[in-house]
Design a protein around this motif. Structure first.
Motif, PDB file in Angstrom:
ATOM      1  N   SER A   1       0.780  -1.158  -0.043  1.00  0.00           N
ATOM      2  CA  SER A   1       0.578   0.379   0.102  1.00  0.00           C
ATOM      3  C   SER A   1       0.619   1.301  -0.050  1.00  0.00           C
ATOM      4  CB  SER A   1      -0.766  -0.225   1.190  1.00  0.00           C
ATOM      5  OG  SER A   1      -1.657   1.696   1.446  1.00  0.00           O
ATOM      6  N   PRO A   2       0.501   2.015  -1.156  1.00  0.00           N
ATOM      7  CA  PRO A   2       0.850   3.587  -0.966  1.00  0.00           C
ATOM      8  C   PRO A   2       0.719   3.646   0.805  1.00  0.00           C
ATOM      9  CG  PRO A   2      -0.768   3.555  -2.925  1.00  0.00           C
ATOM     10  CD  PRO A   2      -0.638   2.079  -2.317  1.00  0.00           C
ATOM     11  N   LEU A   3       0.094   3.888   0.899  1.00  0.00           N
ATOM     12  CA  LEU A   3      -0.395   4.881   2.111  1.00  0.00           C
ATOM     13  C   LEU A   3       0.579   4.382   3.490  1.00  0.00           C
ATOM     14  CD1 LEU A   3      -4.182   4.570   2.088  1.00  0.00           C
ATOM     15  CD2 LEU A   3      -2.770   6.312   2.153  1.00  0.00           C
ATOM     16  N   ASN A   4       1.359   3.390   2.620  1.00  0.00           N
ATOM     17  CA  ASN A   4       1.701   2.324   4.026  1.00  0.00           C
ATOM     18  C   ASN A   4       3.038   3.750   4.575  1.00  0.00           C
ATOM     19  OD1 ASN A   4       3.051   0.692   6.448  1.00  0.00           O
ATOM     20  ND2 ASN A   4       4.637   0.127   5.136  1.00  0.00           N
ATOM     21  N   LYS A   5       3.602   4.149   3.526  1.00  0.00           N
ATOM     22  CA  LYS A   5       4.483   5.433   4.080  1.00  0.00           C
ATOM     23  C   LYS A   5       3.821   6.840   4.198  1.00  0.00           C
ATOM     24  CE  LYS A   5       8.066   2.137   5.354  1.00  0.00           C
ATOM     25  NZ  LYS A   5       8.753   2.633   6.220  1.00  0.00           N
TER      26      LYS A   5
ATOM     27  N   GLY B   1       6.413  -1.046  11.046  1.00  0.00           N
ATOM     28  CA  GLY B   1       7.993  -2.183  10.243  1.00  0.00           C
ATOM     29  C   GLY B   1       7.170  -3.376   9.675  1.00  0.00           C
ATOM     30  N   THR B   2       5.792  -3.458  10.023  1.00  0.00           N
ATOM     31  CA  THR B   2       5.462  -4.429   9.956  1.00  0.00           C
ATOM     32  C   THR B   2       5.056  -4.812   7.623  1.00  0.00           C
ATOM     33  OG1 THR B   2       3.003  -4.103  10.530  1.00  0.00           O
ATOM     34  CG2 THR B   2       3.959  -4.715  11.935  1.00  0.00           C
ATOM     35  N   GLY B   3       4.489  -3.442   7.377  1.00  0.00           N
ATOM     36  CA  GLY B   3       4.525  -2.782   6.049  1.00  0.00           C
ATOM     37  C   GLY B   3       2.864  -2.878   5.855  1.00  0.00           C
ATOM     38  N   TRP B   4       1.913  -2.301   6.815  1.00  0.00           N
ATOM     39  CA  TRP B   4       1.120  -2.478   6.982  1.00  0.00           C
ATOM     40  C   TRP B   4       0.573  -0.718   7.359  1.00  0.00           C
ATOM     41  CZ3 TRP B   4       1.543  -7.281   8.173  1.00  0.00           C
ATOM     42  CH2 TRP B   4       1.134  -7.937   7.014  1.00  0.00           C
ATOM     43  N   PRO B   5      -0.657   0.388   7.046  1.00  0.00           N
ATOM     44  CA  PRO B   5      -0.616   1.608   7.989  1.00  0.00           C
ATOM     45  C   PRO B   5      -0.425   1.172   9.161  1.00  0.00           C
ATOM     46  CG  PRO B   5      -1.628   1.035   5.736  1.00  0.00           C
ATOM     47  CD  PRO B   5      -1.072   0.522   5.506  1.00  0.00           C
TER      48      PRO B   5
ATOM     49  N   ARG C   1      -1.326  -0.916  18.938  1.00  0.00           N
ATOM     50  CA  ARG C   1      -0.859  -0.757  17.162  1.00  0.00           C
ATOM     51  C   ARG C   1      -2.085  -1.289  16.294  1.00  0.00           C
ATOM     52  NH1 ARG C   1       1.123  -4.757  13.612  1.00  0.00           N
ATOM     53  NH2 ARG C   1       0.942  -6.247  15.216  1.00  0.00           N
ATOM     54  N   HIS C   2      -3.220  -0.925  15.792  1.00  0.00           N
ATOM     55  CA  HIS C   2      -3.742  -0.294  14.752  1.00  0.00           C
ATOM     56  C   HIS C   2      -3.235  -1.274  13.105  1.00  0.00           C
ATOM     57  CE1 HIS C   2      -7.300   0.539  17.803  1.00  0.00           C
ATOM     58  NE2 HIS C   2      -6.273   1.548  18.303  1.00  0.00           N
TER      59      HIS C   2
ATOM     60  N   ALA D   1      -8.139  -0.520   2.074  1.00  0.00           N
ATOM     61  CA  ALA D   1      -9.414  -0.129   3.173  1.00  0.00           C
ATOM     62  C   ALA D   1      -9.815   1.352   3.499  1.00  0.00           C
ATOM     63  CB  ALA D   1      -9.924  -1.298   4.563  1.00  0.00           C
ATOM     64  N   LEU D   2      -8.524   2.219   3.065  1.00  0.00           N
ATOM     65  CA  LEU D   2      -8.454   3.138   4.095  1.00  0.00           C
ATOM     66  C   LEU D   2      -8.057   4.322   2.253  1.00  0.00           C
ATOM     67  CD1 LEU D   2      -5.760   2.734   6.451  1.00  0.00           C
ATOM     68  CD2 LEU D   2      -7.725   3.433   6.609  1.00  0.00           C
TER      69      LEU D   2
END
Length: 156
Positions: free
Chosen positions: A63-67, A93-97, A142-143, A149-150
């Motif tokens: 996801s581009p929203l991760n960073k 650091g998990t790879g998800w927002p 940590r959500h 989904a965003l």
């Protein structure tokens, strides 16, 4: 004897089906936004439908929203309900927002199977999961949210 077993099996099968259908109907009708699966499929991308309506998970780091660290609000991709504020986003650091808190009242928890599963409180869309391994200096939460989904609404 065979008729008795057949009748017993049939009645058990029918009672199981009716309970499952009642539970599914009850869950979907509790949300303010209700649409049929066909309507959701028409409005959402294939990936969004998989995550939001089928409780799927996107690939980590996809996801581009991760960073994304711009100021603004993250809303539900299905119904535009504000879910998370950018000031509460952090790099897990998990790879998800990831966020250390939600916008109160806009996120629902659990689905009957997993108590840490998160859903949009308005449409019931699956967002991700919440864990107790977030920043200790804030909430400790940590959500972990699927970026698909965003949608991000920049400040201003």
């Amino acid at each position: 004897m065979n008729k008795f077993i057949l009748l017993l099996s049939l009645s058990l099968f029918l009672s199981c089906n009716s309970n499952a259908q009642k539970k599914e109907t009850k869950q979907t009708e509790t949300f303010k936004v209700f649409k049929t699966n066909a309507e959701w499929k028409q409005e959402l991308t294939k990936e969004q439908y998989y995550v939001l309506r089928q409780s799927g998970t996107e690939r980590p780091f996809s996801s581009p929203l991760n960073k994304n660290y711009k100021k603004g609000v993250y809303v539900c991709a299905a119904c535009s309900t504000p879910l998370f504020e950018s000031e509460h986003k952090f790099d897990s650091g998990t790879g998800w927002p990831s966020f250390d808190r939600e916008i109160k009242g806009n996120v629902a928890y659990g689905n009957g199977y997993e108590s840490n599963e998160e859903h949009c409180a308005t449409c019931g869309g699956h967002l991700g999961h919440v864990f107790n391994d977030g920043p200790r200096d804030t909430t400790g939460k940590r959500h972990c949210i699927n970026g698909v989904a965003l949608e991000f609404i920049p400040e201003g």
